[in-house]
Design an enzyme around this catalytic site. Sequence first.
Site, PDB file in Angstrom:
ATOM      1  N   GLU A 671       1.183  -1.101  -0.098  1.00  0.00           N
ATOM      2  CA  GLU A 671      -0.327  -0.314  -0.078  1.00  0.00           C
ATOM      3  C   GLU A 671       0.744   1.206  -0.146  1.00  0.00           C
ATOM      4  O   GLU A 671       0.559   2.665  -1.054  1.00  0.00           O
ATOM      5  CB  GLU A 671      -0.942  -0.063   1.308  1.00  0.00           C
ATOM      6  CG  GLU A 671      -2.022  -0.826   1.201  1.00  0.00           C
ATOM      7  CD  GLU A 671      -3.366  -0.815  -0.032  1.00  0.00           C
ATOM      8  OE1 GLU A 671      -3.285   0.598  -0.128  1.00  0.00           O
ATOM      9  OE2 GLU A 671      -4.391  -0.819  -0.064  1.00  0.00           O
ATOM     10  N   SER A 672       2.129   1.129   0.971  1.00  0.00           N
ATOM     11  CA  SER A 672       2.978   2.388   1.246  1.00  0.00           C
ATOM     12  C   SER A 672       4.228   2.511   1.520  1.00  0.00           C
ATOM     13  O   SER A 672       4.236   3.424   1.144  1.00  0.00           O
ATOM     14  CB  SER A 672       2.483   3.204   2.443  1.00  0.00           C
ATOM     15  OG  SER A 672       2.744   2.437   3.554  1.00  0.00           O
TER      16      SER A 672
END
Length: 796
Positions: A671-672
Amino acid sequence: MPVFVGLLLVGAMVVLGSGAVAQTATTSSHAHSKTASTAKKSTSSKEKKSTTKGKKSSARTTVKTSKRGTTTSASSRRAKSRRTATHKRHHPAPKATARSIKLTSAFHATEQLRPMAQQLTATRSVAAYRGVESYAHSHPGEGAAAAYLALGHAYMLDHRYDDAANAYRQANQSGKALDDYADYLGAQASLQAGHGADAYALLNNFAERHPGSIFIPDAPVLLANAYLQQLDPQSALKVLQPLESTPQASHVDFRYALGRAYQMSNDTTRAAAIFRSIYLKQPLSFEAGQARTQLVAMGVPLTAAERKAHADQLFNAKQYSAASEEYHAIASNSAGLSASDLDVLKIYSAVCDMKLKRISRKQVEALPETTGDSAALKLYMLAELSRDEDDETGHDALIAQMIQRFPKSRWLEEALYSGGNMYLLKHNAQQATYHYSMLVKMFPQSTYAPSAHWRAAWMNYRLRNYSEAARLMDEQIQMYPAGVEVSSALYWRARIYEDEEHNFGQAVNYYRTLSTTYTNFYYANLARQRLKVLGDQPAVAPSPVLSAVPPLDVPELTGELPENDIHLIKARLLANAALNEYIGPEIQASETSSEWGALAEAEIYASYGEYTRSVQSMKHSGISFYSLPVDQVPTLYWHLLFPQPYWPDVVAESKKNGLDPYFVASLIRQESEFNAGAVSRANAYGLMQLLPSVGKSLARKQKIRHFTTSDLLNAKVNLELGTMNLRQVLDRFGGQKEYALAAYNAGDSPVRRWMSSNDYKDIPEFVESIPYSETREYVQAILRNREMYRILYPGN
């Protein structure tokens, strides 16, 4: 005679209608939920490049022949690769020299500067400037030099060019460890400040004064530009002309500077030739616009055909607004253009408008009737509009017309792929198969061909046409051995051998090939599970198809860094001064960096907590990590590729919510990339990319007072709320991770729609059938990476 032949398409141009599935070869899919963020999209594409690059380079020859003329089997080649990999020799580490000792001393002398310099680069606040200035005053010598370099870099970012030039000058006066940076960057600052003459002394004889500097190729161009700024084109020519036969002369900045020098020397013929070449051959460069400006200033017109070729390349680069403006500009200056040329330009402008979603069916239908490429393009636009309007009959009729009238048109190629994607989303396997198969038949060399071929194979599997699916899967392996679809084809062909043909021995051969060649892929893990189920089986001669699988290529990597390597020490020193963008190029300048460069760069970033940049540098390294056995790559590489920042909080919050911390870490990585400050274009925040509305709802349940959206950028808060949210998503899908991950990426509604068909034999079939490419790759990547975390950190 018409001036224009057709729109010049370069490579694989993406032309999909709304809701289209992504092209495996070129882009990620359209956004379907909040997690379709910039950070996550880049994660998926970057990682894919990292895992395929090695296979592409090793797939040029798929069958090797021994001295006796016999064909070497794929399994024996892979075994040989594994045997020889452990005996690879590395270059001996360089011995300490007077220069390496001085550089090392400078590095240690400036280690305390690093956090202050990094903060200055990130914030450029008054307090940050003062902190670094104070350090410079209190640490004479190399400490001050590094600090002034950090200040100069920050001033450049703030467009304070005079201050930057002064800071670089002070760096040069204070120390010598990074004097090539002080000279070159100081010259840049002087030029930006309009004091080009101040750059002369900094750049003259640069290569002799700074042997081995990464700026040696660029210094002559900067010096020439300094002369040009001071209206001295003859001196610029003296610098550039002797270098016209060097590789640097092919760079667009060199060519533009040379063109300006000729122009200012009144040699307009040579200048015009250079500017025209830049405009046509490098249309996406900054210099292309400048070149056109200079051509106009000299009164040298570009032909309509040249301007259209430029516009075509802008279109290929998806710069639709710029391309549209250019097409309109050509039409408005219509001298010498025929009526048919003007009609063609209207159609090219219209396709730009369609990509920008600012054209209606009525406007497209009103476009003039033409012939050739532009006629095919009009039909393509009408087919795309029919798709958007859910008019299958109209869409199919237009495709049939294109097949009949324009069987070799690139627009037919685009229309077939887009049509296949449309029917894939509609779960119409027969029509999807038709479009994909037709594309492969009519355009076998298409960039889309590997993806379309695989989708046709998969659609046949879903239709339970196992014999045709098996044929196509074997064909996939043989025709596209370097494609990203090969691991899928190996697994599902093995499943057909196992489940339908009951040829368990051949199934084992395919599973083993998959497990050994694509060791850490999602499907390799599934293959090992099937091998456990099958157990010992009678040996069967491997299918000839398997000889097409590229052999394992283990790169020469070392876990020991050459501590006395000049470029490595300078890269570390650059990190202390926060000149981060030069760390990678400095490392790559070392002749032996292919053996250790990826490790060194990632370690430098990780050493000051830049885990995101560390992971990204590993992904960009070009090393096919997912094809490599864990034990054949030094452990340091794996730990940098799969780091554990925030680990105590990850474990604690995972346990609170009954989650596997490896699973949570894998999701965060996707995700990040562990960037706690990440904010996506879809407005998702933090490590686990939570929407503000989700964060607010969960904070209320947790009774977190005075909660604000910015709290989601706090790693601890994001993990607390993010793990709660993940637990809820899992519970909504009965704890099935594959469903939950698909929903985390694409939203609940699409996943329930896919589940509703209820015709999947098992979960892997569901995953492969996910029609959104981004979501399918997302699910597979997280499950694959969870296994990597388990292997790398057992019992942690």
